[in-house]
Motif scaffolding. Structure first.
Motif, PDB file in Angstrom:
ATOM      1  N   GLN A  93      72.485   1.281  71.240  1.00 44.57           N
ATOM      2  CA  GLN A  93      73.843   1.823  71.611  1.00 44.57           C
ATOM      3  C   GLN A  93      73.900   2.751  72.852  1.00 44.57           C
ATOM      4  OE1 GLN A  93      73.948   4.748  68.024  1.00 44.57           O
ATOM      5  NE2 GLN A  93      75.341   3.181  67.005  1.00 44.57           N
ATOM      6  N   GLN A  94      72.696   3.288  73.014  1.00 42.94           N
ATOM      7  CA  GLN A  94      72.763   4.072  74.376  1.00 42.94           C
ATOM      8  C   GLN A  94      72.559   2.999  75.511  1.00 42.94           C
ATOM      9  OE1 GLN A  94      69.666   7.433  74.608  1.00 42.94           O
ATOM     10  NE2 GLN A  94      69.339   7.439  72.293  1.00 42.94           N
ATOM     11  N   GLY A  95      72.037   1.835  75.495  1.00 40.51           N
ATOM     12  CA  GLY A  95      72.252   1.060  76.663  1.00 40.51           C
ATOM     13  C   GLY A  95      73.740   0.697  76.862  1.00 40.51           C
ATOM     14  N   PHE A  96      74.284   0.300  75.757  1.00 40.05           N
ATOM     15  CA  PHE A  96      75.808   0.034  75.502  1.00 40.05           C
ATOM     16  C   PHE A  96      76.492   1.259  76.306  1.00 40.05           C
ATOM     17  CE2 PHE A  96      79.682   0.632  73.072  1.00 40.05           C
ATOM     18  CZ  PHE A  96      80.538  -0.364  73.531  1.00 40.05           C
ATOM     19  N   MET A  97      76.248   2.270  75.844  1.00 37.47           N
ATOM     20  CA  MET A  97      77.029   3.568  76.143  1.00 37.47           C
ATOM     21  C   MET A  97      77.043   3.604  77.704  1.00 37.47           C
ATOM     22  SD  MET A  97      75.739   7.391  75.887  1.00 37.47           S
ATOM     23  CE  MET A  97      74.679   6.775  77.233  1.00 37.47           C
ATOM     24  N   ARG A  98      75.746   3.409  78.502  1.00 37.93           N
ATOM     25  CA  ARG A  98      75.745   3.587  79.803  1.00 37.93           C
ATOM     26  C   ARG A  98      76.416   2.768  80.693  1.00 37.93           C
ATOM     27  NH1 ARG A  98      70.357   4.729  77.788  1.00 37.93           N
ATOM     28  NH2 ARG A  98      70.025   7.006  77.735  1.00 37.93           N
ATOM     29  N   SER A  99      76.322   1.381  80.247  1.00 34.11           N
ATOM     30  CA  SER A  99      77.048   0.205  80.946  1.00 34.11           C
ATOM     31  C   SER A  99      78.709   0.382  80.644  1.00 34.11           C
ATOM     32  CB  SER A  99      76.683  -1.185  80.728  1.00 34.11           C
ATOM     33  OG  SER A  99      75.369  -1.302  80.978  1.00 34.11           O
ATOM     34  N   ALA A 100      79.109   0.755  79.369  1.00 27.92           N
ATOM     35  CA  ALA A 100      80.460   0.708  79.224  1.00 27.92           C
ATOM     36  C   ALA A 100      81.172   2.021  79.918  1.00 27.92           C
ATOM     37  CB  ALA A 100      80.637   1.063  77.505  1.00 27.92           C
ATOM     38  N   ALA A 101      80.182   3.177  80.003  1.00 28.84           N
ATOM     39  CA  ALA A 101      80.872   4.258  80.828  1.00 28.84           C
ATOM     40  C   ALA A 101      80.971   3.913  82.269  1.00 28.84           C
ATOM     41  CB  ALA A 101      79.748   5.487  80.994  1.00 28.84           C
ATOM     42  N   LEU A 102      80.433   3.074  82.742  1.00 30.18           N
ATOM     43  CA  LEU A 102      80.659   2.539  84.005  1.00 30.18           C
ATOM     44  C   LEU A 102      82.059   1.643  84.337  1.00 30.18           C
ATOM     45  CD1 LEU A 102      77.024   1.559  85.379  1.00 30.18           C
ATOM     46  CD2 LEU A 102      78.416   3.452  85.914  1.00 30.18           C
ATOM     47  N   GLU A 103      82.178   0.982  83.377  1.00 34.70           N
ATOM     48  CA  GLU A 103      83.386   0.209  83.327  1.00 34.70           C
ATOM     49  C   GLU A 103      84.757   0.898  83.188  1.00 34.70           C
ATOM     50  OE1 GLU A 103      83.331  -3.607  81.220  1.00 34.70           O
ATOM     51  OE2 GLU A 103      81.304  -3.837  81.206  1.00 34.70           O
ATOM     52  N   VAL A 104      84.666   1.863  82.705  1.00 36.29           N
ATOM     53  CA  VAL A 104      85.832   2.762  82.427  1.00 36.29           C
ATOM     54  C   VAL A 104      86.192   3.979  82.957  1.00 36.29           C
ATOM     55  CG1 VAL A 104      86.245   1.714  79.836  1.00 36.29           C
ATOM     56  CG2 VAL A 104      84.947   3.898  80.415  1.00 36.29           C
TER      57      VAL A 104
ATOM     58  N   VAL B  59      75.049  -1.478  65.802  1.00 42.41           N
ATOM     59  CA  VAL B  59      75.468  -1.849  67.292  1.00 42.41           C
ATOM     60  C   VAL B  59      76.769  -2.456  67.333  1.00 42.41           C
ATOM     61  CG1 VAL B  59      74.863  -3.135  69.069  1.00 42.41           C
ATOM     62  CG2 VAL B  59      73.002  -1.869  67.613  1.00 42.41           C
ATOM     63  N   ARG B  60      76.891  -3.687  66.719  1.00 44.70           N
ATOM     64  CA  ARG B  60      78.264  -4.257  66.637  1.00 44.70           C
ATOM     65  C   ARG B  60      79.423  -3.430  66.127  1.00 44.70           C
ATOM     66  NH1 ARG B  60      81.359  -7.139  63.418  1.00 44.70           N
ATOM     67  NH2 ARG B  60      83.036  -8.743  64.339  1.00 44.70           N
ATOM     68  N   GLY B  61      79.067  -2.540  65.319  1.00 45.46           N
ATOM     69  CA  GLY B  61      80.323  -1.591  64.874  1.00 45.46           C
ATOM     70  C   GLY B  61      80.774  -0.751  66.048  1.00 45.46           C
ATOM     71  N   ALA B  62      79.955  -0.203  66.853  1.00 45.15           N
ATOM     72  CA  ALA B  62      80.136   0.708  67.634  1.00 45.15           C
ATOM     73  C   ALA B  62      80.774  -0.268  68.872  1.00 45.15           C
ATOM     74  CB  ALA B  62      78.826   1.420  68.194  1.00 45.15           C
ATOM     75  N   PHE B  63      80.175  -1.396  69.072  1.00 48.43           N
ATOM     76  CA  PHE B  63      80.871  -2.127  69.993  1.00 48.43           C
ATOM     77  C   PHE B  63      82.465  -2.388  69.826  1.00 48.43           C
ATOM     78  CE2 PHE B  63      81.754  -6.759  70.424  1.00 48.43           C
ATOM     79  CZ  PHE B  63      82.367  -6.894  71.870  1.00 48.43           C
ATOM     80  N   VAL B  64      82.852  -2.690  68.313  1.00 49.70           N
ATOM     81  CA  VAL B  64      83.813  -3.157  68.000  1.00 49.70           C
ATOM     82  C   VAL B  64      84.964  -1.907  68.169  1.00 49.70           C
ATOM     83  CG1 VAL B  64      85.276  -3.962  66.150  1.00 49.70           C
ATOM     84  CG2 VAL B  64      83.238  -5.110  66.797  1.00 49.70           C
ATOM     85  N   THR B  65      84.527  -0.889  67.722  1.00 51.04           N
ATOM     86  CA  THR B  65      85.457   0.238  67.593  1.00 51.04           C
ATOM     87  C   THR B  65      85.664   1.005  69.133  1.00 51.04           C
ATOM     88  OG1 THR B  65      83.597   1.842  67.193  1.00 51.04           O
ATOM     89  CG2 THR B  65      84.867   1.113  65.313  1.00 51.04           C
ATOM     90  N   VAL B  66      84.542   0.726  69.839  1.00 53.00           N
ATOM     91  CA  VAL B  66      85.024   1.257  71.579  1.00 53.00           C
ATOM     92  C   VAL B  66      85.939   0.288  72.182  1.00 53.00           C
ATOM     93  CG1 VAL B  66      83.821   1.520  73.555  1.00 53.00           C
ATOM     94  CG2 VAL B  66      82.781   2.336  71.349  1.00 53.00           C
ATOM     95  N   GLN B  67      85.592  -0.984  71.842  1.00 54.97           N
ATOM     96  CA  GLN B  67      86.456  -2.010  72.498  1.00 54.97           C
ATOM     97  C   GLN B  67      87.896  -2.125  72.090  1.00 54.97           C
ATOM     98  OE1 GLN B  67      85.685  -6.387  71.741  1.00 54.97           O
ATOM     99  NE2 GLN B  67      85.339  -6.748  73.889  1.00 54.97           N
ATOM    100  N   GLU B  68      88.190  -1.899  70.913  1.00 55.19           N
ATOM    101  CA  GLU B  68      89.499  -1.768  70.547  1.00 55.19           C
ATOM    102  C   GLU B  68      90.270  -0.442  70.856  1.00 55.19           C
ATOM    103  OE1 GLU B  68      91.045  -4.190  69.028  1.00 55.19           O
ATOM    104  OE2 GLU B  68      89.509  -5.789  68.647  1.00 55.19           O
ATOM    105  N   VAL B  69      89.657   0.556  70.972  1.00 51.85           N
ATOM    106  CA  VAL B  69      90.197   1.804  71.191  1.00 51.85           C
ATOM    107  C   VAL B  69      90.607   1.870  72.809  1.00 51.85           C
ATOM    108  CG1 VAL B  69      88.336   3.634  71.637  1.00 51.85           C
ATOM    109  CG2 VAL B  69      90.511   4.343  70.708  1.00 51.85           C
ATOM    110  N   LEU B  70      89.747   1.112  73.476  1.00 55.97           N
ATOM    111  CA  LEU B  70      89.862   1.401  75.230  1.00 55.97           C
ATOM    112  C   LEU B  70      91.431   0.998  75.292  1.00 55.97           C
ATOM    113  CD1 LEU B  70      86.390   0.318  76.495  1.00 55.97           C
ATOM    114  CD2 LEU B  70      87.621   2.636  76.390  1.00 55.97           C
ATOM    115  N   PRO B  71      92.037   0.023  74.969  1.00 58.16           N
ATOM    116  CA  PRO B  71      93.277  -0.158  75.534  1.00 58.16           C
ATOM    117  C   PRO B  71      94.427   0.873  75.698  1.00 58.16           C
ATOM    118  CG  PRO B  71      92.788  -2.125  74.490  1.00 58.16           C
ATOM    119  CD  PRO B  71      91.755  -1.045  73.908  1.00 58.16           C
ATOM    120  N   TYR B  72      94.234   1.833  74.302  1.00 62.27           N
ATOM    121  CA  TYR B  72      95.097   2.862  74.078  1.00 62.27           C
ATOM    122  C   TYR B  72      94.740   4.090  75.161  1.00 62.27           C
ATOM    123  CZ  TYR B  72      96.377   0.366  69.751  1.00 62.27           C
ATOM    124  OH  TYR B  72      96.581  -0.422  68.909  1.00 62.27           O
TER     125      TYR B  72
END
Length: 260
Positions: free
Chosen positions: A158-169, A110-123
């Motif tokens: 992971q799926q709960g994270f994915m859905r909210s992250a999708a809305l933010e971007v 969970v944290r691994g997915a969060f960190v990788t997604v958060q760090e790639v989003l600026p690019y």
């Protein structure tokens, strides 16, 4: 369609198993692929065999993740695709499970997915384009299995994270989706022996275990330009495994019948 030429993809946990299937399919679609895996030796071997690039990465180490994306962006001129696939799946019963086991699997999955997604989003946001694909599972969101309460909890998270992250971007040209594999014939499953694998296959309506490339094909689609109107969704890739209400719902195989 699904031409990924001139796009760069980072696949965490891409050295073997489902990750390798994703790497193979992305490469066949023309993407430049960077395999980011804790096992550098295995990553280098897979990279050589698939024409990819290998880097060592611990997804729980934020600085390492940050530095990797900075290097990939500088070297290849951008990061269009992230396949967040790194994960662990140790077994432990509720009776014996420790806090360390619970926290450890959440840290990676969970944290691994969060960190990788958060760090790639600026690019991706800077480029106005990006595809994030998270490898989750049918376990946790659709099914359960004894000994995997902690694993199933991470996959549902992971799926709960994915859905909210999708809305933010969503307005940044970035999509965030997931693939949920069923039983896949990875190295670990094959090691259980032919009889065990045959028993597992009989529980799948198409009468075979999944191949890592089956998952890779779904990930490749979600990573494509054509999937730009899909976000916050999960594609289940399980040969119909979650469909039967009971074992009796799977009709006995006719003599000589083969899976698709």
């Amino acid at each position: 369609m699904f031409d990924l030429t001139d796009q760069t993809a980072v696949v965490t946990g891409g050295a073997s198993g489902i990750g390798r299937g994703i790497v193979e399919m992305l490469r066949e679609a023309g993407a430049t692929v960077v395999i980011a895996d804790l096992d550098l030796e295995a990553a280098e071997r897979t990279a050589k065999e698939t024409g990819s690039h290998a880097r060592r990465l611990d997804v729980t180490d934020r600085k390492a993740v940050h530095d990797l994306f900075a290097e990939v962006d500088e070297t290849f001129g951008g990061i269009q695709i992230l396949c967040s696939n790194a994960g662990i799946f140790p077994q432990a019963s509720l009776e014996t499970m420790t806090d360390e086991q619970w926290n450890g699997i959440f840290d990676v999955n969970v944290r691994g997915a969060f960190v990788t997604v958060q760090e790639v989003l600026p690019y991706m946001r800077a480029a106005g384009y990006g595809r994030v694909v998270i490898t989750t599972s049918i376990t946790g969101s659709h099914t359960g299995y004894p000994g995997w309460a902690h694993y199933g909890a991470t996959k549902a998270a992971q799926q709960g994270f994915m859905r909210s992250a999708a809305l933010e971007v969503a307005r940044d040209g970035v999509t965030v989706n997931g693939v949920a594999p069923g039983n896949v014939a990875t190295e670990g499953l094959k090691a259980q022996g032919e009889e065990y694998n045959a028993q597992m296959a009989r529980a799948v309506p198409v009468l075979r275990l999944g191949d890592p490339r089956d998952i890779g094909a779904a990930a490749c689609f979600l990573a494509s330009r054509e999937a730009g109107y899909i976000t916050g969704q999960v594609i289940v890739v399980d040969g119909g495994q979650i469909l039967p209400e009971s074992p009796e719902a799977i009709l006995p195989a006719r003599e000589g019948e083969q899976g698709a």
